[in-house]
Design an enzyme around this catalytic site. Sequence first.
Site, PDB file in Angstrom:
ATOM      1  N   LEU A  11       0.854  -1.191   0.000  1.00  0.00           N
ATOM      2  CA  LEU A  11       0.000   0.000   0.000  1.00  0.00           C
ATOM      3  C   LEU A  11       0.894   1.246   0.000  1.00  0.00           C
ATOM      4  O   LEU A  11       0.990   1.984   0.979  1.00  0.00           O
ATOM      5  CB  LEU A  11      -0.924  -0.034   1.220  1.00  0.00           C
ATOM      6  CG  LEU A  11      -2.164   0.842   1.192  1.00  0.00           C
ATOM      7  CD1 LEU A  11      -2.926   0.677  -0.112  1.00  0.00           C
ATOM      8  CD2 LEU A  11      -3.063   0.520   2.359  1.00  0.00           C
ATOM      9  N   HIS A  12       1.595   1.446  -1.116  1.00  0.00           N
ATOM     10  CA  HIS A  12       2.519   2.562  -1.272  1.00  0.00           C
ATOM     11  C   HIS A  12       2.255   3.241  -2.602  1.00  0.00           C
ATOM     12  O   HIS A  12       1.674   2.662  -3.500  1.00  0.00           O
ATOM     13  CB  HIS A  12       3.970   2.061  -1.240  1.00  0.00           C
ATOM     14  CG  HIS A  12       4.306   1.377   0.052  1.00  0.00           C
ATOM     15  ND1 HIS A  12       4.528   2.069   1.207  1.00  0.00           N
ATOM     16  CD2 HIS A  12       4.418   0.072   0.365  1.00  0.00           C
ATOM     17  CE1 HIS A  12       4.774   1.214   2.188  1.00  0.00           C
ATOM     18  NE2 HIS A  12       4.713  -0.017   1.701  1.00  0.00           N
ATOM     19  N   ALA A  13       2.698   4.469  -2.729  1.00  0.00           N
ATOM     20  CA  ALA A  13       2.647   5.247  -3.958  1.00  0.00           C
ATOM     21  C   ALA A  13       1.280   5.193  -4.649  1.00  0.00           C
ATOM     22  O   ALA A  13       0.290   5.639  -4.082  1.00  0.00           O
ATOM     23  CB  ALA A  13       3.768   4.828  -4.891  1.00  0.00           C
TER      24      ALA A  13
ATOM     25  N   PRO B 176      -0.951   2.695  -5.454  1.00  0.00           N
ATOM     26  CA  PRO B 176      -2.058   1.999  -4.790  1.00  0.00           C
ATOM     27  C   PRO B 176      -2.613   2.792  -3.600  1.00  0.00           C
ATOM     28  O   PRO B 176      -3.826   2.834  -3.385  1.00  0.00           O
ATOM     29  CB  PRO B 176      -1.438   0.679  -4.331  1.00  0.00           C
ATOM     30  CG  PRO B 176      -0.305   0.460  -5.272  1.00  0.00           C
ATOM     31  CD  PRO B 176       0.228   1.823  -5.566  1.00  0.00           C
TER      32      PRO B 176
END
Length: 89
Positions: free
Chosen positions: A14-16, A18
């Site tokens: 759950l980074h950038a 997403p």
Amino acid sequence: MPERNATIASRVGLHARPASVFIEAVKRQPMKVTISKGGSTPLDAASILSIMSLGAANGDIVTLAAEGDGAEAALEELATLLETDLDAE
């Protein structure tokens, strides 16, 4: 308060991208949504800082919670989004 567990499907967690797609979906909900991982303190799911501090990686299970009219449907929509590989789109 209704809760829903979701397994992070995006390859980078759950980074950038997403995270930003998820936050936009949270902001469309008519109630406050929280997110937590591993029994941690629930954080504001509409905050990029909260999402990034969660450190949710691919395969991690997070818990979403919300209260109010339509909470169950909102949580289902958000969980489905997290369980989709948003990097593949």
